[in-house]
Design a protein around this motif. Structure first.
Motif, PDB file in Angstrom:
ATOM      1  N   GLN A   1     -10.469  59.203 -20.336  1.00 39.83           N
ATOM      2  CA  GLN A   1     -11.760  59.274 -20.240  1.00 39.83           C
ATOM      3  C   GLN A   1     -12.513  58.774 -21.559  1.00 39.83           C
ATOM      4  OE1 GLN A   1     -13.183  60.585 -17.384  1.00 39.83           O
ATOM      5  NE2 GLN A   1     -15.208  60.355 -17.776  1.00 39.83           N
ATOM      6  N   LEU A   2     -13.532  57.759 -21.525  1.00 38.91           N
ATOM      7  CA  LEU A   2     -14.217  57.418 -22.662  1.00 38.91           C
ATOM      8  C   LEU A   2     -15.707  58.108 -22.635  1.00 38.91           C
ATOM      9  CD1 LEU A   2     -12.674  54.094 -22.958  1.00 38.91           C
ATOM     10  CD2 LEU A   2     -12.035  55.890 -24.168  1.00 38.91           C
ATOM     11  N   TYR A   3     -16.219  58.052 -23.635  1.00 40.47           N
ATOM     12  CA  TYR A   3     -17.420  59.023 -23.717  1.00 40.47           C
ATOM     13  C   TYR A   3     -18.511  58.046 -24.543  1.00 40.47           C
ATOM     14  CZ  TYR A   3     -14.737  62.709 -22.133  1.00 40.47           C
ATOM     15  OH  TYR A   3     -14.042  63.589 -21.486  1.00 40.47           O
ATOM     16  N   SER A   4     -19.648  57.900 -24.251  1.00 41.63           N
ATOM     17  CA  SER A   4     -20.546  57.287 -25.042  1.00 41.63           C
ATOM     18  C   SER A   4     -21.130  58.049 -26.393  1.00 41.63           C
ATOM     19  CB  SER A   4     -21.952  56.978 -24.194  1.00 41.63           C
ATOM     20  OG  SER A   4     -22.565  58.397 -24.259  1.00 41.63           O
ATOM     21  N   TYR A   5     -21.602  57.079 -27.640  1.00 41.24           N
ATOM     22  CA  TYR A   5     -22.068  57.900 -28.635  1.00 41.24           C
ATOM     23  C   TYR A   5     -23.197  58.979 -28.234  1.00 41.24           C
ATOM     24  CZ  TYR A   5     -20.182  54.189 -31.509  1.00 41.24           C
ATOM     25  OH  TYR A   5     -19.266  53.096 -32.131  1.00 41.24           O
TER      26      TYR A   5
END
Length: 100
Positions: free
Chosen positions: A17-21
């Motif tokens: 899982q990757l997340y936005s700034y």
């Protein structure tokens, strides 16, 4: 409870899982400008404009060190890096001692 748009998280090719700034800024109670500054200084390792959970955790820890000890960004990052290195060295010593 705050709702987040789907664009704030994606799944990497590795299934992580990757997340936005923006998501990172909300979770760490900071700003996207500061998250960008962390990336510019090399304190976190974004993939494009997305972050791993470990980066968000690192931002939170750095912020805590800044707040609690009055350290600057780079100083707080150095403390975290040294703590990680000490933990790795301790694990190596323990592994070495178990071979005796």
């Amino acid at each position: 409870m705050t709702e987040f748009s789907l664009s704030q998280t994606v799944v990497s090719q590795d299934g992580e899982q990757l997340y936005s700034y923006e998501y990172a800024a909300r979770m760490t109670e900071t700003s996207t400008v500061l998250v960008e500054r962390f990336a510019e200084l090399g304190l976190i390792e974004p993939i494009g404009v997305m972050l791993h959970q470990r980066d968000i955790t690192r931002i939170a820890k750095i912020q805590r060190l800044r707040r609690d000890l009055g350290l600057n960004l780079v100083g707080a990052a150095m403390v975290l890096d040294m703590a990680q290195e000490i933990a790795q060295l301790r694990a190596q010593i323990k592994a070495y001692q178990s071979l005796k």
